[in-house]
Design a protein around this motif. Structure first.
Motif, PDB file in Angstrom:
ATOM      1  N   GLU A  22       0.841  -1.207   0.000  1.00 40.44           N
ATOM      2  CA  GLU A  22       0.000   0.000   0.000  1.00 40.44           C
ATOM      3  C   GLU A  22       0.871   1.250   0.000  1.00 40.44           C
ATOM      4  OE1 GLU A  22      -1.327   1.476   3.542  1.00 40.44           O
ATOM      5  OE2 GLU A  22      -2.973   2.658   2.733  1.00 40.44           O
ATOM      6  N   ARG A  23       1.889   1.259   0.895  1.00 35.49           N
ATOM      7  CA  ARG A  23       2.792   2.423   0.985  1.00 35.49           C
ATOM      8  C   ARG A  23       3.523   2.634  -0.337  1.00 35.49           C
ATOM      9  NH1 ARG A  23       1.618   6.295   3.619  1.00 35.49           N
ATOM     10  NH2 ARG A  23      -0.388   5.298   3.423  1.00 35.49           N
ATOM     11  N   PHE A  24       3.974   1.515  -0.909  1.00 35.91           N
ATOM     12  CA  PHE A  24       4.723   1.615  -2.162  1.00 35.91           C
ATOM     13  C   PHE A  24       3.847   2.205  -3.267  1.00 35.91           C
ATOM     14  CE2 PHE A  24       5.889  -0.114  -6.313  1.00 35.91           C
ATOM     15  CZ  PHE A  24       7.185   0.381  -6.416  1.00 35.91           C
ATOM     16  N   MET A  25       2.634   1.657  -3.412  1.00 38.81           N
ATOM     17  CA  MET A  25       1.765   2.120  -4.498  1.00 38.81           C
ATOM     18  C   MET A  25       1.327   3.563  -4.272  1.00 38.81           C
ATOM     19  SD  MET A  25       1.856  -0.323  -6.558  1.00 38.81           S
ATOM     20  CE  MET A  25       0.748   0.277  -7.805  1.00 38.81           C
ATOM     21  N   ALA A  26       1.215   3.970  -3.001  1.00 39.47           N
ATOM     22  CA  ALA A  26       0.755   5.331  -2.698  1.00 39.47           C
ATOM     23  C   ALA A  26       1.784   6.389  -3.128  1.00 39.47           C
ATOM     24  CB  ALA A  26       0.463   5.464  -1.206  1.00 39.47           C
ATOM     25  N   GLN A  27       3.074   5.998  -3.261  1.00 46.68           N
ATOM     26  CA  GLN A  27       4.097   6.983  -3.624  1.00 46.68           C
ATOM     27  C   GLN A  27       4.453   6.920  -5.111  1.00 46.68           C
ATOM     28  OE1 GLN A  27       7.831   5.970  -4.036  1.00 46.68           O
ATOM     29  NE2 GLN A  27       6.737   4.074  -4.522  1.00 46.68           N
ATOM     30  N   THR A  28       3.551   6.361  -5.907  1.00 49.85           N
ATOM     31  CA  THR A  28       3.843   6.238  -7.343  1.00 49.85           C
ATOM     32  C   THR A  28       3.083   7.291  -8.164  1.00 49.85           C
ATOM     33  OG1 THR A  28       2.077   4.614  -7.581  1.00 49.85           O
ATOM     34  CG2 THR A  28       4.282   3.731  -7.212  1.00 49.85           C
ATOM     35  N   ALA A  29       2.956   8.502  -7.579  1.00 50.15           N
ATOM     36  CA  ALA A  29       2.151   9.531  -8.251  1.00 50.15           C
ATOM     37  C   ALA A  29       2.855  10.145  -9.466  1.00 50.15           C
ATOM     38  CB  ALA A  29       1.784  10.625  -7.264  1.00 50.15           C
ATOM     39  N   GLY A  30       4.151  10.157  -9.436  1.00 49.77           N
ATOM     40  CA  GLY A  30       4.906  10.826 -10.504  1.00 49.77           C
ATOM     41  C   GLY A  30       4.739  10.155 -11.860  1.00 49.77           C
ATOM     42  N   PRO A  31       4.984  10.941 -12.940  1.00 48.60           N
ATOM     43  CA  PRO A  31       4.812  10.386 -14.287  1.00 48.60           C
ATOM     44  C   PRO A  31       5.810   9.278 -14.612  1.00 48.60           C
ATOM     45  CG  PRO A  31       5.792  12.579 -14.372  1.00 48.60           C
ATOM     46  CD  PRO A  31       5.392  12.350 -12.959  1.00 48.60           C
ATOM     47  N   GLU A  32       6.909   9.201 -13.815  1.00 47.00           N
ATOM     48  CA  GLU A  32       7.896   8.149 -14.086  1.00 47.00           C
ATOM     49  C   GLU A  32       7.384   6.767 -13.676  1.00 47.00           C
ATOM     50  OE1 GLU A  32       8.008  10.385 -11.780  1.00 47.00           O
ATOM     51  OE2 GLU A  32       9.019   9.744  -9.947  1.00 47.00           O
ATOM     52  N   TRP A  33       6.347   6.778 -12.836  1.00 46.18           N
ATOM     53  CA  TRP A  33       5.800   5.491 -12.375  1.00 46.18           C
ATOM     54  C   TRP A  33       4.734   5.024 -13.370  1.00 46.18           C
ATOM     55  CZ3 TRP A  33       8.242   2.786  -8.826  1.00 46.18           C
ATOM     56  CH2 TRP A  33       9.042   3.459  -7.898  1.00 46.18           C
ATOM     57  N   ARG A  34       5.194   4.378 -14.405  1.00 44.50           N
ATOM     58  CA  ARG A  34       4.273   3.846 -15.406  1.00 44.50           C
ATOM     59  C   ARG A  34       4.823   2.527 -15.924  1.00 44.50           C
ATOM     60  NH1 ARG A  34       2.700   6.671 -19.677  1.00 44.50           N
ATOM     61  NH2 ARG A  34       2.821   8.726 -18.727  1.00 44.50           N
ATOM     62  N   ILE A  35       3.909   1.670 -16.323  1.00 50.35           N
ATOM     63  CA  ILE A  35       4.313   0.429 -16.989  1.00 50.35           C
ATOM     64  C   ILE A  35       3.649   0.475 -18.356  1.00 50.35           C
ATOM     65  CG2 ILE A  35       4.262  -2.103 -16.960  1.00 50.35           C
ATOM     66  CD1 ILE A  35       4.135  -1.898 -13.874  1.00 50.35           C
ATOM     67  N   GLY A  36       4.439   0.768 -19.373  1.00 44.84           N
ATOM     68  CA  GLY A  36       3.873   0.979 -20.696  1.00 44.84           C
ATOM     69  C   GLY A  36       2.968   2.198 -20.663  1.00 44.84           C
ATOM     70  N   ALA A  37       1.735   2.011 -21.092  1.00 40.87           N
ATOM     71  CA  ALA A  37       0.789   3.125 -21.114  1.00 40.87           C
ATOM     72  C   ALA A  37       0.065   3.306 -19.784  1.00 40.87           C
ATOM     73  CB  ALA A  37      -0.236   2.889 -22.225  1.00 40.87           C
ATOM     74  N   ALA A  38       0.307   2.390 -18.846  1.00 40.95           N
ATOM     75  CA  ALA A  38      -0.464   2.418 -17.581  1.00 40.95           C
ATOM     76  C   ALA A  38       0.258   3.219 -16.517  1.00 40.95           C
ATOM     77  CB  ALA A  38      -0.715   0.993 -17.106  1.00 40.95           C
ATOM     78  N   ARG A  39      -0.322   4.379 -16.139  1.00 38.96           N
ATOM     79  CA  ARG A  39       0.208   5.178 -15.026  1.00 38.96           C
ATOM     80  C   ARG A  39      -0.284   4.566 -13.721  1.00 38.96           C
ATOM     81  NH1 ARG A  39       0.890  10.969 -15.325  1.00 38.96           N
ATOM     82  NH2 ARG A  39       0.822  10.861 -13.070  1.00 38.96           N
ATOM     83  N   LEU A  40       0.627   4.386 -12.743  1.00 37.55           N
ATOM     84  CA  LEU A  40       0.199   3.810 -11.458  1.00 37.55           C
ATOM     85  C   LEU A  40      -0.584   4.839 -10.638  1.00 37.55           C
ATOM     86  CD1 LEU A  40       3.373   1.708 -10.530  1.00 37.55           C
ATOM     87  CD2 LEU A  40       1.305   0.978 -11.707  1.00 37.55           C
ATOM     88  N   ASN A  41      -0.193   6.104 -10.753  1.00 34.11           N
ATOM     89  CA  ASN A  41      -1.022   7.210 -10.259  1.00 34.11           C
ATOM     90  C   ASN A  41      -1.088   7.375  -8.758  1.00 34.11           C
ATOM     91  OD1 ASN A  41      -1.929   9.086 -11.981  1.00 34.11           O
ATOM     92  ND2 ASN A  41      -3.963   8.182 -12.293  1.00 34.11           N
ATOM     93  N   GLY A  42      -0.165   6.791  -8.035  1.00 35.66           N
ATOM     94  CA  GLY A  42      -0.076   7.012  -6.591  1.00 35.66           C
ATOM     95  C   GLY A  42      -1.351   6.762  -5.832  1.00 35.66           C
ATOM     96  N   PHE A  43      -1.620   7.686  -4.879  1.00 37.66           N
ATOM     97  CA  PHE A  43      -2.743   7.497  -3.965  1.00 37.66           C
ATOM     98  C   PHE A  43      -4.093   7.542  -4.689  1.00 37.66           C
ATOM     99  CE2 PHE A  43      -5.383   8.254  -0.225  1.00 37.66           C
ATOM    100  CZ  PHE A  43      -4.826   7.303   0.629  1.00 37.66           C
TER     101      PHE A  43
END
Lengths: 238, 348
Positions: free
Chosen positions: B139-160
C-alpha cells in the motif's frame, strides 16, 4: 539385527547436555522400555529419533539407513510412528475422522472403511466413533492416538508414556494392546514410568540418567540393580 | 467427486439443504428481472467481496493460519489486470485472458511469500504479522507512485489516486463483443463464478486434502507425524486462497474500473477478517451468508450514519468473539440443525 541404532548421540540446549553420547541398539521384534527419572533425557531422545530436534553430533540409523538429516515426515515414511506424551489427537474432530486422516494416505473407499472399523474394534472405541475426540476420557484419547500411530503400520512404534493418567485396569489393557501389536511383528520403544506396565511388556529395559545410558538388561536385572534403585526405582517404588 | 459436496467439513447436507440451495440460486438468477441496473450492480459489488472472504475462510478457518494480508493479493491482481488491459486493450477477448494472468500473478506472489513463511516454519501470530506487513508495504509503495515516471507501458500507477480507465470484461461475440459493465451481464458472470468456487471448495474441503488441512489446524505436530509434509499442504492452501483473493481484486477492478492503494490498507485488510469471523470462519456457507449480511449492513450504516459504520464493525467483532466465537451464522445454523434433529426424532 538392529532396526534402530543410535551412535554417540549428543544434544545440548545451551549449556545443558541433555543427551550425552547415547549408544542404543533396538533389535527387530523387541519391546524395549526406556525408564529413568524426570529430566533424564528420554523425551528428548524420542524427539531426536523423530527429527523434531537435531543432534549436535552422532548418528541415527534406521534399518541400516542413516536418517539423521531426514525431516520428520520422511522418517515416518521410512516406518517410524509415535504416540506423544500428551495425547496428540485432533480434538475438534470425531474419533472416526481422526482415524480416517491417519489411514487415508494408504487406503481408499471400502478398504478405508474396513480399516477404520478394524482399528475401532482393536481400540475398543466402536461406540465412541462419532464423538468429538476432545470429549473422550484421557485413557481413550491415549488409545485413539495409539490407533492413529499404528494405522501407519510402522516397523518401529515409539510410545511416550502410553499409560500416563490411566487406571491400573486401563494400563493393563494398554499393555495387552502393545503385546498384540508386537506379536504382529511391530518393534516397540516405550518411555514409561509405570513399572507394572514395564514388567508386563518389556523384553529389554534401558535406564537413562543425566542424558546417558546408565544401565541395560531384562526387567529382573534392572530391578535387581542397586545403582538403579538408588537413582530411580527407589523413588518410583516409594 | 460430487458425493464430496457433503461431508464433515461443511455445514448443510441432505435434500432439505440442497432444496434450499436451489431455491436461493433460483431467486438469485431471477433477481435482475425484478430489479434496476444500479441495484444489480451494487449486488455485484457485494458478490465480489465474497471471494476474498472465502479465501480467508480457507486459509484461516480451515487451515488455522491467520493471514492478515489477503488484500495484498487482491491489490496485486487488481493492478495486474489494469496494467495488462490498459496496455493491450480488450480486443479478441484479451480482458478474459488478463483476468486469468492477473490471478496467476497473485498466486505466484503467494508461492514466493508462502514458501519463505511455511518452509521457514513461521506460524501463529507471526504469520499474521508478516502478511499484514506485506500488504501495508505494498500500500505504501503504491501510494508513492504519483509521478509520471511510475508507469508500466501506457499504464500510469497514479499514486494514492489509483489506476483507472481500464476496460471492463469483454466477451468476443459474432457481430459485436459483449461488454460486461457493472450491471446484469457482470452479475451473471460473477454469480456463476461464485457458485462454481463455493461448490469446488466444498468438494476440496471434504476430500482427503481437506482432511489434512483441518488436521494441520487441529494439531500440526500430529499431522506431520502421520507422514504429511505439512509445509506443502499449507503452501498449496495459501496459494489457492491467494488466487481467490486475486479473483476478488480483478472483479472489483472490473466492476468499478479503478483500483487504489487503499484497497491494500489497514482498514481493507481488517474488514474481511470481521466478515469471516462474524459468519463462521470454519464453514464455507456461513462465510458466504455472513459476508453478504455484514456487507449490506455496513453499506446501509455508511449511507445513514457514516461515522459509526467502522465502529459498528469493531463492536460486531467483539460481540461475536464473546457470544459465538465460532461465528454468529454458523452458531445459528447449528442451533437450527439441532432443533430440526429433535423435531425429526419426535416425529419418528
Amino acid at each position: 539385527m538392529s532396526l534402530l541404532e543410535l551412535r554417540k548421540l549428543n544434544k545440548h540446549f545451551g549449556g545443558l547436555h541433555v543427551t550425552n553420547s547415547v549408544d542404543l541398539a533396538l533389535q527387530v521384534g523387541e519391546i524395549h522400555c526406556l525408564i529413568g527419572p524426570n529430566g533424564a533425557g528420554k523425551s528428548t531422545l524420542f524427539r531426536l529419533i523423530l527429527g523434531e530436534h537435531h543432534p549436535g553430533s552422532g548418528d541415527i540409523l534406521f534399518a541400516g539407513e542413516n536418517i539423521t538429516a531426514l525431516k520428520s515426515f520422511a522418517r515416518i515414511h521410512r516406518g517410524l510412528s509415535v504416540k506423544f506424551q500428551v495425547p496428540g489427537v485432533f480434538k475438534g474432530l470425531s474419533v472416526r475422522q481422526n482415524l480416517e486422516i491417519a489411514l487415508q494416505s494408504r487406503h481408499r473407499g471400502a478398504e478405508l472403511e474396513a480399516e477404520i472399523g478394524r482399528l475401532l474394534s482393536f481400540l475398543g472405541l466402536q461406540s465412541e466413533q462419532a464423538q468429538i475426540a476432545g470429549n473422550l476420557s484421557h485413557g481413550q484419547k491415549q488409545w485413539l492416538e495409539i490407533g492413529m500411530a499404528v494405522s501407519l503400520k510402522p516397523r518401529l512404534l515409539l510410545l511416550d508414556e502410553p499409560t500416563a493418567g490411566m487406571s491400573p485396569e486401563e494400563t493393563h489393557v494398554t499393555g495387552e494392546m502393545v503385546q498384540r501389536l508386537n506379536a504382529d511383528g511391530m518393534t516397540v520403544l516405550a518411555i514409561e514410568h509405570d513399572m507394572a506396565f514395564v514388567r508386563q511388556v518389556a523384553h529389554r529395559v534401558t535406564v537413562l540418567h543425566l542424558g546417558q545410558v546408565f544401565a541395560q538388561g531384562s526387567i529382573d536385572e534392572i530391578v535387581a540393580d542397586e545403582r538403579v534403585a538408588a537413582i530411580y526405582l527407589g523413588q518410583a517404588h516409594a | 467427486m460430487f458425493r464430496r459436496l457433503e461431508g464433515p467439513q461443511t455445514a448443510g447436507r441432505g435434500p432439505a439443504f440442497w432444496g434450499l440451495f436451489a431455491l436461493v440460486l433460483g431467486a438469485a438468477l431471477a433477481y435482475p428481472l425484478f430489479s434496476d441496473g444500479y441495484t444489480v450492480g451494487n449486488t455485484v459489488y457485494f458478490f465480489v467481496w465474497v471471494f476474498i472472504a472465502l479465501s480467508l475462510c480457507l486459509i484461516w478457518g480451515y487451515g488455522g493460519s491467520l493471514s492478515f494480508g489477503q488484500t495484498a493479493f487482491f491489490g496485486i491482481a487488481g493492478y495486474g489486470y489494469g496494467i495488462l488491459t490498459i496496455n493491450f486493450g480488450s480486443a479478441y477477448g484479451f480482458t478474459l485472458l488478463a483476468l486469468v494472468i492477473a490471478v496467476a500473478i497473485a498466486a505466484l506472489f503467494a508461492v514466493l511469500l508462502g514458501y519463505f513463511m511455511f518452509f521457514g516454519r513461521i506460524a501463529g501470530v507471526f504469520l499474521g504479522i508478516v502478511t499484514l506487513a506485506v500488504t501495508l508495504m505494498l500500500e505504501r509503495f503504491m501510494a508513492q507512485t504519483a509521478g509520471p515516471e511510475w508507469r508500466i507501458g501506457a499504464a500510469r500507477l497514479n499514486g494514492f489516486n489509483g489506476m483507472s480507465a481500464m476496460p471492463p470484461l469483454t466477451i468476443p461475440w459474432p457481430g459485436e463483443p459483449i461488454v460486461l459493465f457493472a450491471d446484469v451481464g457482470l452479475y451473471y458472470l460473477v454469480l456463476g463464478l461464485l457458485v462454481f468456487v463455493y461448490l469446488a471448495l466444498r468438494i476440496l474441503m471434504n476430500s482427503s486434502f481437506g482432511n489434512v488441512i483441518v488436521a494441520i489446524r487441529e494439531n500440526p505436530e500430529r499431522a506431520e507425524m502421520l507422514g504429511y509434509d505439512i509445509r506443502k499442504y499449507q503452501l498449496i492452501t495459501f496459494v489457492i486462497g491467494a488466487a481467490l483473493a486475486g479473483l476478488s481484486g480483478v472483479l472489483y477492478t472490473v466492476w468499478g474500473q479503478y483500483i487504489t492503494p487503499s484497497s491494500m490498507g489497514m482498514t481493507a485488510a481488517a474488514l474481511p477478517l470481521i466478515w469471516v469471523a462474524v459468519g463462521g470462519r470454519s464453514d464455507l456457507t456461513s462465510t458466504v451468508i455472513g459476508t453478504l449480511v455484514v456487507l449490506a449492513a455496513f453499506q446501509a450504516l455508511t449511507i445513514y450514519g457514516s461515522q459509526y459504520a467502522l465502529v459498528f464493525m469493531g463492536v460486531l467483532l467483539v460481540l461475536t468473539v464473546l457470544i459465538a466465537p465460532n461465528g454468529l451464522v454458523l452458531g445459528l445454523m447449528n442451533w437450527l440443525g439441532r432443533i430440526a434433529a429433535r423435531f425429526t426424532q419426535r416425529a419418528g
